[in-house]
Design a protein around this motif. Structure first.
Motif, PDB file in Angstrom:
ATOM      1  N   UNK A 108      11.103 -33.760  -9.756  1.00  9.60           N
ATOM      2  CA  UNK A 108      11.984 -32.654  -9.741  1.00  9.60           C
ATOM      3  C   UNK A 108      11.245 -31.568 -10.355  1.00  9.60           C
ATOM      4  N   UNK A 109      11.401 -30.410  -9.558  1.00  6.96           N
ATOM      5  CA  UNK A 109      10.785 -29.115 -10.088  1.00  6.96           C
ATOM      6  C   UNK A 109      11.819 -28.123 -10.172  1.00  6.96           C
ATOM      7  N   UNK A 122       8.602 -35.328 -14.050  1.00  3.05           N
ATOM      8  CA  UNK A 122       7.611 -36.403 -13.348  1.00  3.05           C
ATOM      9  C   UNK A 122       7.930 -38.037 -13.825  1.00  3.05           C
ATOM     10  N   UNK A 123       8.719 -38.620 -12.870  1.00  3.38           N
ATOM     11  CA  UNK A 123       9.026 -39.869 -13.646  1.00  3.38           C
ATOM     12  C   UNK A 123       9.626 -40.093 -14.819  1.00  3.38           C
ATOM     13  N   UNK A 124      10.583 -38.890 -15.069  1.00  2.56           N
ATOM     14  CA  UNK A 124      11.422 -39.031 -16.189  1.00  2.56           C
ATOM     15  C   UNK A 124      10.812 -38.304 -17.471  1.00  2.56           C
ATOM     16  N   UNK A 163       4.229 -32.637  -9.239  1.00  3.27           N
ATOM     17  CA  UNK A 163       3.223 -33.102 -10.288  1.00  3.27           C
ATOM     18  C   UNK A 163       2.463 -32.101 -10.914  1.00  3.27           C
ATOM     19  N   UNK A 164       1.890 -31.102  -9.994  1.00  2.31           N
ATOM     20  CA  UNK A 164       1.059 -30.177 -10.583  1.00  2.31           C
ATOM     21  C   UNK A 164       1.097 -28.984  -9.399  1.00  2.31           C
TER      22      UNK A 164
END
Length: 232
Positions: A108-109, A122-124, A163-164
């Motif tokens: 989620x971003x 990212x994965x919580x 993620x980035x």
């Protein structure tokens, strides 16, 4: 190849135009539905369905990838992007990546343009990076060029993949042979990523719609090929 990894790879590769028509919101469609087949070594194993909706100065993009045959066991992968249409471009506000079989791996971003910060879950776990002008997410990067066409022989763009942030550079060339697909025959230009492993074909006679993507990964040939185009 795992469907989650391939869909992310395919989407990230499309860091050039999706529908490059003319600049300005009036030239862009309000509703657009696209369907693609995903192939590995020439064998279809999954499909992708994208839906774009523009209402006023807001946009919403949803994407669904699902395996075919035995690959259905891998579950579905959904991506969503929403934000503003501003200054002849898409400006993402929120992006999500989810997989039905791995709910704990959601990405989620949130884009804070006021503070120029990209906040990522990212994965919580929470992460953040500095936002640069024109940054897109995995879905908005496919469509933003409808409002702001690429210029010159190269396209450079930062993409948030959940993620980035990753920079991309594409070299633009023109193909002399029309490309035949299930959705029709198209005159195309070719965009090749600087790593030489990804090639995107855009249909000039369809507003530079992406009609084919070729990715070489670990010696295997992956393709995303258009099968259906509807919209207005």
């Amino acid at each position: 190849m795992h469907l989650l990894r391939l869909h992310r790879l395919l989407a990230a590769c499309l860091a050039a135009a999706l529908l490059v028509a003319t600049s300005g919101l009036a030239a862009a469609p309000k509703q657009l539905s696209l369907k693609y087949d995903l192939l590995q070594q020439g064998v279809t194993f999954a499909s992708v369905k994208d839906q774009l909706t523009v209402t006023g100065n807001k946009y919403q993009i949803d994407s669904l990838a699902e395996g075919k045959g035995i690959y259905k066991l891998m579950g579905e992968r959904t991506l969503s992007s929403q934000g503003d249409v501003a200054d002849n471009s898409l400006r993402p506000a929120h992006f999500e990546s989810r997989q039905s079989k791995h709910a704990d791996k959601a990405l989620i971003s949130d884009f804070d343009w006021g503070k120029k910060v990209l906040k990522m879950q990212v994965k919580g776990e929470q992460q953040s990076e500095k936002l640069s002008k024109g940054t897109q997410d995995l879905l908005s990067v496919l469509y933003c060029w409808m409002w702001q066409p690429p210029k010159g022989k190269q396209v450079k763009l930062a993409v948030a993949n959940g993620k980035k942030l990753s920079p991309h550079t594409f070299v633009v060339t023109e193909e002399t042979t029309p490309l035949q697909t299930e959705a029709g025959t198209f005159n195309v230009i070719k965009l090749t990523d600087s790593d030489g492993e990804k090639t995107l074909y855009l249909a000039k006679d369809k507003g530079y719609l992406p009609v084919k993507l070729v990715v070489m990964d670990d010696g295997k040939r992956m393709e995303q090929v258009i099968t259906s185009i509807t919209g207005q």
